[in-house]
Design a protein around this motif. Structure first.
Motif, short mmCIF file in Angstrom:
data_model
loop_
_atom_site.label_atom_id
_atom_site.label_comp_id
_atom_site.label_asym_id
_atom_site.label_seq_id
_atom_site.Cartn_x
_atom_site.Cartn_y
_atom_site.Cartn_z
N TRP A 94 -16.83 -20.95 43.90
CA TRP A 94 -17.08 -21.72 42.68
C TRP A 94 -15.78 -21.92 41.91
N ASP A 121 -26.34 -21.80 41.75
CA ASP A 121 -26.01 -23.22 41.72
C ASP A 121 -26.33 -23.79 40.33
N VAL A 122 -25.34 -24.42 39.72
CA VAL A 122 -25.53 -24.93 38.36
C VAL A 122 -25.64 -26.45 38.32
N SER A 123 -25.70 -27.10 39.46
CA SER A 123 -25.70 -28.56 39.47
C SER A 123 -26.90 -29.13 38.70
N GLN A 124 -28.07 -28.51 38.84
CA GLN A 124 -29.24 -28.99 38.11
C GLN A 124 -29.10 -28.74 36.61
N ILE A 129 -26.34 -28.70 34.92
CA ILE A 129 -25.41 -29.69 34.39
C ILE A 129 -26.13 -31.03 34.19
N ALA A 130 -26.96 -31.39 35.16
CA ALA A 130 -27.73 -32.63 35.03
C ALA A 130 -28.75 -32.54 33.90
N ASP A 150 -18.44 -38.33 37.69
CA ASP A 150 -17.98 -37.11 38.36
C ASP A 150 -17.00 -36.34 37.48
N ALA A 198 -19.07 -34.55 34.87
CA ALA A 198 -19.72 -33.38 35.47
C ALA A 198 -18.72 -32.25 35.68
N GLY A 199 -17.49 -32.60 36.07
CA GLY A 199 -16.46 -31.59 36.24
C GLY A 199 -16.11 -30.92 34.93
N ARG A 256 -18.84 -28.48 34.09
CA ARG A 256 -19.24 -27.58 35.18
C ARG A 256 -19.23 -26.11 34.79
N TYR A 257 -18.24 -25.68 34.01
CA TYR A 257 -18.11 -24.26 33.68
C TYR A 257 -18.43 -23.95 32.22
#
Length: 468
Positions: free
Chosen positions: A270, A304-307, A309-310, A401, A404-405, A408-409
């Motif tokens: 990560w 996983d943090v993608s969801q 973030i969305a 993108d 999102a970056g 991300r953190y």
């Protein structure tokens, strides 16, 4: 260090406090010098929404009399600080970066403001922010400028607090963070910032962006300074039933405890996937520094943090729509386009979709909480790329993108409510500061202070100053 051997305006809060305690400096002299520096520089840096000079000098004179009489209140007594302009200040404008609130003068102080005053701090003014603490400044407001290089981003939404602390225009500030708004400006301006556990600090008298994501916290030049501010403002509050109960730890004492045998979790994948070389170098140096201080480095896998973030965007949007229902859409024409579009999105989201987001937040919070059974702290970037130029920031709307970056953190820890500490950790090739984050379990601020202060005893990144 004394006032004769260092620039007064760049002393750390704890350093100027000690000079005041010893009566080597007077609150009146320090406050006067601070106001003079603001007058000389802030027409360019634009970190203040308003300066409360007359009131500040009156507070300084009162503090000087008290201290001379032996009634010293502690390390904030007589020290000039400032607050983000979404903190209510009695009878003074509190606009929250918004045209719609430019004439609002609260009838009471926010709890954090009152607690600063009770500790003897001098409130020198209100610091600028993006509109409603979201992602863009109102079109009618000239944004603050990064004191390291005016062509670079200041971070949002606490742009004014980051600039003012970095440029020596206050010794510390109170800010807020809904998705990264303490940590981005701290990293961008080379200062130290803490997003506490959700509820650790009262939100009474703070303009909302998104109530369940909003965290109030301090920004300053060092972790010891953060400890002083946090100790003054943390704690339960009958005016905010969501403020956490229980006693407030001695955070300043924690700053001297070192970090021998603390376990720091690292998710190598990560922290490296999509992360640029200069940021990875900052992280690697930080890890080795903590290892040299006696920390145990533990390999982990972060959820996983993608969801998450969305989900952060629509979650924030719904809550922003609630926060603004008294003025939007009734005064829609006074809103900037970015905040207006967020509120519209929140008004359009269905209740069932919002409930699904809340359930996913609970699940993520449980997964992250379980990690702290194995570790004491987590180390992650603030963002996966070097400091951003304003030219790049202007293209964010065309680069999902990149957005999102950037999130991300940061925003995952608003979704879970965990406390995070942003520390200066290096510089880019262009000479711009880069920060990193430590994350702790809920109500683990003392652990963050302990580790961050240990880091700053053997590093000097937090003592670098911009060329202003």
């Amino acid at each position: 260090m004394d006032a004769q051997t260092s620039e007064l305006h760049y002393l750390e809060l704890t350093e100027v406090a000690e000079q005041i305690r010893q009566r080597a400096l007077s609150p009146v002299a320090v406050t006067g010098a601070q106001l003079e520096r603001i007058a000389a520089l802030d027409h360019t840096l634009r970190s203040y929404a308003s300066v409360m000079g007359e009131a500040a000098m009156a507070q300084a004179e009162a503090a000087e009399i008290e201290i001379a009489a032996g009634r010293y209140r502690g390390p904030l007594h007589g020290v000039p600080v400032a607050v983000k302009d979404l903190c209510w200040t009695r009878n003074y404008p509190t606009a929250a970066g918004m045209a719609v609130h430019r004439d609002f003068r609260p009838s009471e102080d926010a709890t954090v403001v009152r607690r600063l005053q009770d500790a003897g701090a001098i409130i020198v003014g209100k610091l600028q922010l993006t509109e409603g603490a979201y992602s863009d400044h109102h079109p009618a407001i000239a944004p603050p400028k990064n004191p390291w290089n005016g062509d670079y981003w200041t971070g949002i939404s606490s742009s004014g607090p980051g600039v003012a602390v970095a440029a020596g225009l206050c010794y510390g500030s109170i800010a807020s963070d809904t998705g990264g708004s303490i940590r981005w400006p701290s990293a961008a301006n080379g200062v130290t910032g803490l997003k506490p556990t959700w509820g650790r600090i009262s939100r009474h008298g703070i303009f909302e962006l998104a109530a369940s994501l909003d965290h109030v916290g301090p920004m300053a030049r060092s972790v010891a300074d953060i400890a002083v501010l946090l100790g003054a403002i943390a704690g339960s509050d009958p005016k905010d039933p969501t403020a956490l109960p229980g006693s407030v730890p001695d955070y300043l004492a924690a700053a001297g405890q070192g970090m021998q045998a603390l376990r720091i979790g690292i998710d190598a994948a990560w922290n490296s996937d999509g992360v640029d070389n200069v940021t990875r170098s900052v992280l690697e140096l930080a890890i080795e520094t903590f290892r040299s201080l006696g920390a145990e480095i533990v390999d982990i896998r972060f959820p996983d943090v993608s969801q998450a973030i969305a989900d952060w965007g629509p979650n924030c949007a719904v809550e922003a729509a609630v926060a603004h229902e008294a003025t939007y859409p009734a005064r829609k024409d006074e809103y900037g386009p970015v905040l207006a579009s967020v509120i519209e999105a929140g008004r359009a989201l269905s209740g069932t979709d919002y409930q699904k987001i809340l359930l996913r937040r609970r699940e993520l919070g449980g997964r992250v909480g379980a990690l702290f059974g194995r570790i004491d702290l987590l180390l992650v970037p603030v963002q996966p790329f070097a400091p951003l130029t304003l030219a790049t920031i202007r293209t964010l709307g065309e680069q999902p993108d990149l957005i999102a970056g950037l999130q991300r953190y940061t925003c995952p820890f608003n979704m879970t409510g965990h406390p995070t500490l942003c520390l200066p950790g290096g510089f880019s090739e262009a000479g711009m500061p880069i920060g990193f984050q430590l994350v702790a379990t809920h109500c683990g601020e003392a652990m963050l202070v302990r580790a961050g202060a240990a880091f700053q005893t053997i590093t000097s990144w937090h003592r670098r100053r911009p060329p202003v």
